[in-house]
Design an enzyme around this catalytic site. Sequence first.
Site, PDB file in Angstrom:
ATOM      1  CE1 TYR A 239      27.809  30.454  32.194  1.00  0.00           C
ATOM      2  CE2 TYR A 239      29.680  31.079  33.552  1.00  0.00           C
ATOM      3  CZ  TYR A 239      28.961  31.204  32.389  1.00  0.00           C
ATOM      4  OH  TYR A 239      29.378  32.065  31.415  1.00  0.00           O
ATOM      5  CD  GLU A 246      31.507  25.588  27.434  1.00  0.00           C
ATOM      6  OE1 GLU A 246      32.293  26.543  27.245  1.00  0.00           O
ATOM      7  OE2 GLU A 246      30.292  25.751  27.668  1.00  0.00           O
TER       8      GLU A 246
END
Length: 315
Positions: A239, A246
């Site tokens: 995660y 991103e």
Amino acid sequence: PQPVCRMTQRQLNITVQKKESNWWERLTKQEKRPLFLAPDFDRWLDESDAEMELKEKEEEKINKMKIESRVPKDPFKHLKKGYLIMYNLVQFLGFSWIFVNMTVRLFILGKGNMEINLFSKMVGFLCLTDSFYDTFHTISDMMYFCQTLALMEIMNSLIGLVRSPLIPSVVQVVFGRNFVLFVILGSLEEMQSKPVVFFIFYFWSITELFRYPYYMLSCIGIEWKPLTWLRYTVWIPLYPLGGLAEAVCIVQSIPIFSETGKFSLGLPNPLNVTIQFPFVLQIYLIALFLGVFVNFRHLYKQRKHHLGPKKRKMK
């Protein structure tokens, strides 16, 4: 034959099993009870007590059945369960295709690295970089499908089909992955050939390989402990890495948006202000890390709930 002994600071407890399962008339074999021997009436159980205990259990079972019969049954229960099973199955198959496709292409196109001569190494390196650069053109259609379908998770939470909270789903699906996929990668051809796309898609797919099967089995009341552990553990390294990938993607896109002026709102407009999209992306970067923190905290609580030590109920 094998008594169980347990010593405490106050006493010595010895548990023995009866040779024959029947009721004793007395505790000791001799008729006269020794003076030093006293029964513990808190643990004492005779035939009448056993019958009362059995009767209470039967009454409790009957009352439970009466209460369950009063609760109105959901006529769409099986339909809802079938829908959730199919949804999680389709998502699992979609992300499995993405993961397998990217892994196979990575190893097949990179196999030239195992050659000895310099030319073969150069060819293998070029093929390996090709597996990074054309990730979007190879995987984007399936990723579009899976991430568009993921919007149903928000609807499922809204109408009460699942018990997952709404805010983490909205943050992850709408303001997380779909923003990066549709707004950043989908609108800029210059970003589609960046190596960071490979890592974004890879981290996303690995995480979902364990999440959707876990939910699918939960719909039919099956819990497989290795899968439960993977579902609530794999996200710990993936995660943050996915959020970092991103963020790198957004940072790389800011100069392109500044040069092209895409999505920027200039004068005149109803608000009479100029809104530069690169500035919006800079604010989004801050919100991205805040969202990662919120979801990380939520997932950590879930992991602690499912994998933490179970509290024993006191009788």
